[in-house]
Design an enzyme around this catalytic site. Sequence first.
Site, PDB file in Angstrom:
ATOM      1  N   MET A  34       0.847  -1.197   0.000  1.00  0.00           N
ATOM      2  CA  MET A  34       0.000   0.000   0.000  1.00  0.00           C
ATOM      3  C   MET A  34       0.877   1.239   0.000  1.00  0.00           C
ATOM      4  O   MET A  34       1.781   1.378   0.833  1.00  0.00           O
ATOM      5  CB  MET A  34      -0.906   0.017   1.237  1.00  0.00           C
ATOM      6  CG  MET A  34      -1.887  -1.126   1.309  1.00  0.00           C
ATOM      7  SD  MET A  34      -2.767  -1.151   2.895  1.00  0.00           S
ATOM      8  CE  MET A  34      -1.452  -1.754   3.986  1.00  0.00           C
ATOM      9  N   CYS A  91      -2.893  -1.578  -9.828  1.00  0.00           N
ATOM     10  CA  CYS A  91      -3.024  -0.187  -9.394  1.00  0.00           C
ATOM     11  C   CYS A  91      -3.908   0.584 -10.367  1.00  0.00           C
ATOM     12  O   CYS A  91      -3.593   0.670 -11.560  1.00  0.00           O
ATOM     13  CB  CYS A  91      -1.649   0.478  -9.303  1.00  0.00           C
ATOM     14  SG  CYS A  91      -1.746   2.211  -8.796  1.00  0.00           S
ATOM     15  N   ASN A 120      -7.404 -11.400  -2.016  1.00  0.00           N
ATOM     16  CA  ASN A 120      -7.330 -10.068  -1.414  1.00  0.00           C
ATOM     17  C   ASN A 120      -8.671  -9.368  -1.597  1.00  0.00           C
ATOM     18  O   ASN A 120      -9.300  -9.508  -2.639  1.00  0.00           O
ATOM     19  CB  ASN A 120      -6.204  -9.287  -2.102  1.00  0.00           C
ATOM     20  CG  ASN A 120      -6.012  -7.864  -1.590  1.00  0.00           C
ATOM     21  OD1 ASN A 120      -5.680  -6.969  -2.346  1.00  0.00           O
ATOM     22  ND2 ASN A 120      -6.214  -7.655  -0.305  1.00  0.00           N
TER      23      ASN A 120
END
Length: 354
Positions: free
Chosen positions: A25, A112, A213
């Site tokens: 992150m 991303c 995730n």
Amino acid sequence: MNRKLGLHRPILDGKVNFPLCLAPMVGLTHVALREVIREYLPSDAFTIWPTEMLNSRRVPDENLETTPETMRSESETGLVPQILGNEEEPIAKTVKRLIEWGAEAIDINMGCPVQKALKHNYGVALMGDPSYAAEVVRMTVKNSTVPVSVKLRAVGSTKEFDELLTFVQGLRNSGAAWVCLHPRTAAQKRRGSADWEQIKQLHKAVDFPVIGNGDVQTSDDVIAMLEETGCDMAMAGRALAARPWMMWQLGERLGFSAPAGKEGLRAPSTPEEEGAEYGKVLVSLIKKSVQFFGEDKAMRKVRFYVRTTSVWLPFGNALTSVCAKAQNTDQMIEGVEKFFSVPHEMSARTELRQ
């Protein structure tokens, strides 16, 4: 419950024996936070540890010992730095430097969704071009002596699963050692629910490890993801940053030893115990941030951490204000300790949209 939950397929040649890891992150997954979370990892557990996203065009010319995103402690193991990249020369130079730095695997970001990454054909932009994405994996594997993994996002719906499977098979054929699937689309970003069904289908369809995730906020969620999807590991982001003791809680449930220094104790479990533990974590993070980054950077990083993770506290805005008003880290610690001198109950879940 026993240790057989998750990890059906070996990660890092079987070194990994614990089915939960931290997510990469921006602004959060730095050495100070990793060190805080490691203090809650069972003493006999081994998992993988990411970095913040690293730009392959910058790493070759950076001082990895002093750049905040690549700072590490000498004792860290299982490091899997995450890179952004799409050109072989900078990727090759970056991979070489990171392996010398101590990387035990290299992760490629194909998830991303921020505009800066899309503009340069990084991150999730690569998911729009399966052949080129596979080529990025091939060029990374070619230049690496450690395993290469990929973190990616979902297709639009489970009905489009064949598209995702074809994409992942291309990564596999190019040498990817495992993938991590965050089953939200790029357009969703953090909104909506993660589609765990895609994790389940992908794990069934491929012959190499799949990490799941998305929407993992508690140890209950970790167990649920492992059981419902069959994935090999669960990855948690902001929620694990907010409650590092999730590692301890999960270890207790899976039969691992207590974290070092916590023998004979049990993990925080009630909302009030978790609220008190958050206060301890925050003080520890402030001290470690000063140690690694110095006073000014430490204050900025801690303030970002509090803005991101205090949403699990009913009076999180007040804590954010305490940290924002502090003139230095000593004042910050004093303010945090005063704030937590009265009980605070930590919520199990939040909307995760901050």
